[in-house]
Motif scaffolding. Structure first.
Motif, PDB file in Angstrom:
ATOM      1  N   VAL A   1      -0.173  -1.020 -10.693  1.00 13.09           N
ATOM      2  CA  VAL A   1      -0.700  -2.293 -10.213  1.00 13.09           C
ATOM      3  C   VAL A   1       0.016  -2.693  -8.928  1.00 13.09           C
ATOM      4  O   VAL A   1       1.231  -2.586  -8.830  1.00 13.09           O
ATOM      5  N   LYS A   2      -0.762  -3.122  -7.930  1.00 13.96           N
ATOM      6  CA  LYS A   2      -0.187  -3.624  -6.682  1.00 13.96           C
ATOM      7  C   LYS A   2      -0.165  -5.147  -6.777  1.00 13.96           C
ATOM      8  O   LYS A   2      -1.216  -5.790  -6.787  1.00 13.96           O
ATOM      9  N   SER A   3       1.049  -5.697  -6.873  1.00 16.35           N
ATOM     10  CA  SER A   3       1.186  -7.136  -6.990  1.00 16.35           C
ATOM     11  C   SER A   3       2.551  -7.571  -6.490  1.00 16.35           C
ATOM     12  O   SER A   3       3.582  -7.231  -7.099  1.00 16.35           O
ATOM     13  N   THR A   4       2.579  -8.306  -5.413  1.00 18.72           N
ATOM     14  CA  THR A   4       3.857  -8.797  -4.884  1.00 18.72           C
ATOM     15  C   THR A   4       4.499  -9.778  -5.853  1.00 18.72           C
ATOM     16  O   THR A   4       5.704  -9.776  -6.022  1.00 18.72           O
ATOM     17  N   ARG A   5       3.710 -10.603  -6.510  1.00 16.44           N
ATOM     18  CA  ARG A   5       4.269 -11.577  -7.455  1.00 16.44           C
ATOM     19  C   ARG A   5       4.874 -10.908  -8.677  1.00 16.44           C
ATOM     20  O   ARG A   5       5.917 -11.310  -9.158  1.00 16.44           O
ATOM     21  N   LEU A   6       4.206  -9.909  -9.206  1.00 13.85           N
ATOM     22  CA  LEU A   6       4.721  -9.221 -10.388  1.00 13.85           C
ATOM     23  C   LEU A   6       5.949  -8.388 -10.037  1.00 13.85           C
ATOM     24  O   LEU A   6       6.875  -8.298 -10.828  1.00 13.85           O
TER      25      LEU A   6
ATOM     26  N   VAL B   1     -10.342   4.331   0.410  1.00 13.83           N
ATOM     27  CA  VAL B   1      -9.339   5.267   0.927  1.00 13.83           C
ATOM     28  C   VAL B   1      -8.428   5.767  -0.196  1.00 13.83           C
ATOM     29  O   VAL B   1      -8.216   6.975  -0.341  1.00 13.83           O
ATOM     30  N   THR B   2      -7.906   4.852  -1.006  1.00 17.50           N
ATOM     31  CA  THR B   2      -7.012   5.265  -2.096  1.00 17.50           C
ATOM     32  C   THR B   2      -7.780   6.072  -3.138  1.00 17.50           C
ATOM     33  O   THR B   2      -7.266   7.058  -3.670  1.00 17.50           O
ATOM     34  N   THR B   3      -9.012   5.678  -3.437  1.00 19.17           N
ATOM     35  CA  THR B   3      -9.810   6.427  -4.409  1.00 19.17           C
ATOM     36  C   THR B   3     -10.044   7.855  -3.926  1.00 19.17           C
ATOM     37  O   THR B   3     -10.005   8.800  -4.716  1.00 19.17           O
ATOM     38  N   ASP B   4     -10.257   8.033  -2.637  1.00 16.89           N
ATOM     39  CA  ASP B   4     -10.408   9.375  -2.082  1.00 16.89           C
ATOM     40  C   ASP B   4      -9.121  10.179  -2.267  1.00 16.89           C
ATOM     41  O   ASP B   4      -9.176  11.352  -2.649  1.00 16.89           O
TER      42      ASP B   4
ATOM     43  N   PHE C   1       0.811  -1.218   0.000  1.00 16.83           N
ATOM     44  CA  PHE C   1       0.000   0.000   0.000  1.00 16.83           C
ATOM     45  C   PHE C   1       0.841   1.264   0.000  1.00 16.83           C
ATOM     46  O   PHE C   1       0.495   2.252  -0.648  1.00 16.83           O
ATOM     47  N   ALA C   2       1.945   1.258   0.715  1.00 20.69           N
ATOM     48  CA  ALA C   2       2.777   2.465   0.777  1.00 20.69           C
ATOM     49  C   ALA C   2       3.287   2.832  -0.612  1.00 20.69           C
ATOM     50  O   ALA C   2       3.190   3.999  -1.025  1.00 20.69           O
ATOM     51  N   GLU C   3       3.830   1.869  -1.348  1.00 16.31           N
ATOM     52  CA  GLU C   3       4.307   2.141  -2.705  1.00 16.31           C
ATOM     53  C   GLU C   3       3.152   2.523  -3.626  1.00 16.31           C
ATOM     54  O   GLU C   3       3.264   3.430  -4.447  1.00 16.31           O
ATOM     55  N   TYR C   4       2.048   1.790  -3.492  1.00 19.34           N
ATOM     56  CA  TYR C   4       0.860   2.010  -4.327  1.00 19.34           C
ATOM     57  C   TYR C   4       0.353   3.443  -4.173  1.00 19.34           C
ATOM     58  O   TYR C   4       0.136   4.150  -5.148  1.00 19.34           O
ATOM     59  N   ARG C   5       0.221   3.883  -2.940  1.00 20.31           N
ATOM     60  CA  ARG C   5      -0.285   5.240  -2.690  1.00 20.31           C
ATOM     61  C   ARG C   5       0.760   6.309  -2.974  1.00 20.31           C
ATOM     62  O   ARG C   5       0.424   7.451  -3.293  1.00 20.31           O
ATOM     63  N   HIS C   6       2.022   5.961  -2.883  1.00 20.05           N
ATOM     64  CA  HIS C   6       3.105   6.896  -3.192  1.00 20.05           C
ATOM     65  C   HIS C   6       3.032   7.317  -4.665  1.00 20.05           C
ATOM     66  O   HIS C   6       3.387   8.448  -5.018  1.00 20.05           O
ATOM     67  N   CYS C   7       2.555   6.428  -5.530  1.00 21.79           N
ATOM     68  CA  CYS C   7       2.431   6.730  -6.960  1.00 21.79           C
ATOM     69  C   CYS C   7       1.423   7.838  -7.228  1.00 21.79           C
ATOM     70  O   CYS C   7       1.502   8.509  -8.255  1.00 21.79           O
TER      71      CYS C   7
END
Length: 190
Positions: A184-189, A96-99, A70-76
């Motif tokens: 995209v938030k994906s640990t595998r990718l 939350v992120t959409t807001d 989430f930290a990286e995702y929202r940092h974008c």
């Protein structure tokens, strides 16, 4: 760290390759350590290489940023979303992120498969647009309008066999209509 000038330090795979000549960077973007010709041949036939090459093929004019949490995702949001962007978040959860996106861009829409979660998001953030829908339903996404940025959080541990074809579908269906970035938030990718 004392005495080092960090501004002169190289970063990324090229920096590692400059320090260690046993590192090879494949055309697919994989960083391979101590690669022999047999290792490289094995890598070129691997699922990892095939998946990476499919993603490289997606990247014509479309940029894909992969985040792990989430930290990286929202940092974008701060670094990749402009005020004139229109953004859709697939897998928005409670919103939350959409807001955060709505505060940054001209229009933000959150989409989630769970109607119950969408109702929570609507009550929590009444100024944001939310819709119930599946990440795989491209026609429903298209019905919501054109978007320049897509944030995708559909369970960060989803299998690549599901995720990569979905990214390809987004690129082919939404790319011609102005989509320039997928986060995209994906640990595998990652």
């Amino acid at each position: 760290f004392a005495g080092r000038n960090s501004s002169r330090r190289k970063r990324g795979p090229e920096a590692n390759q400059a320090r260690d000549p046993t590192i090879t960077v494949c055309e697919c973007g994989a960083v391979l350590h101590g690669t022999t010709p047999n290792d490289m041949e094995w890598h070129l036939r691997s699922r990892r290489h095939a998946t990476n090459m499919r993603l490289v093929g997606l990247r014509g004019s479309l940029v894909i940023r992969v985040t792990e949490n989430f930290a990286e995702y929202r940092h974008c949001i701060e670094h990749c979303v402009a005020a004139e962007d229109t953004v859709i978040e697939m897998g928005c959860g409670r919103g939350v992120t959409t807001d955060l996106l709505a505060r940054r861009c001209s229009r933000a829409v959150g989409v989630d498969a769970s109607a119950k979660v969408i109702e929570m998001a609507r009550s929590r953030f009444p100024h944001v647009t939310f819709a119930t829908g599946a990440a795989e339903d491209i026609s429903a996404i298209r019905a919501l309008g054109d978007f320049s940025v897509l944030f995708l959080d559909i369970n960060g541990s989803r299998e690549l066999a599901t995720l990569v074809p979905l990214l390809e579908r987004y690129e082919s269906a939404l790319g011609p209509h102005g989509l320039r970035l997928i986060v995209v938030k994906s640990t595998r990718l990652k």
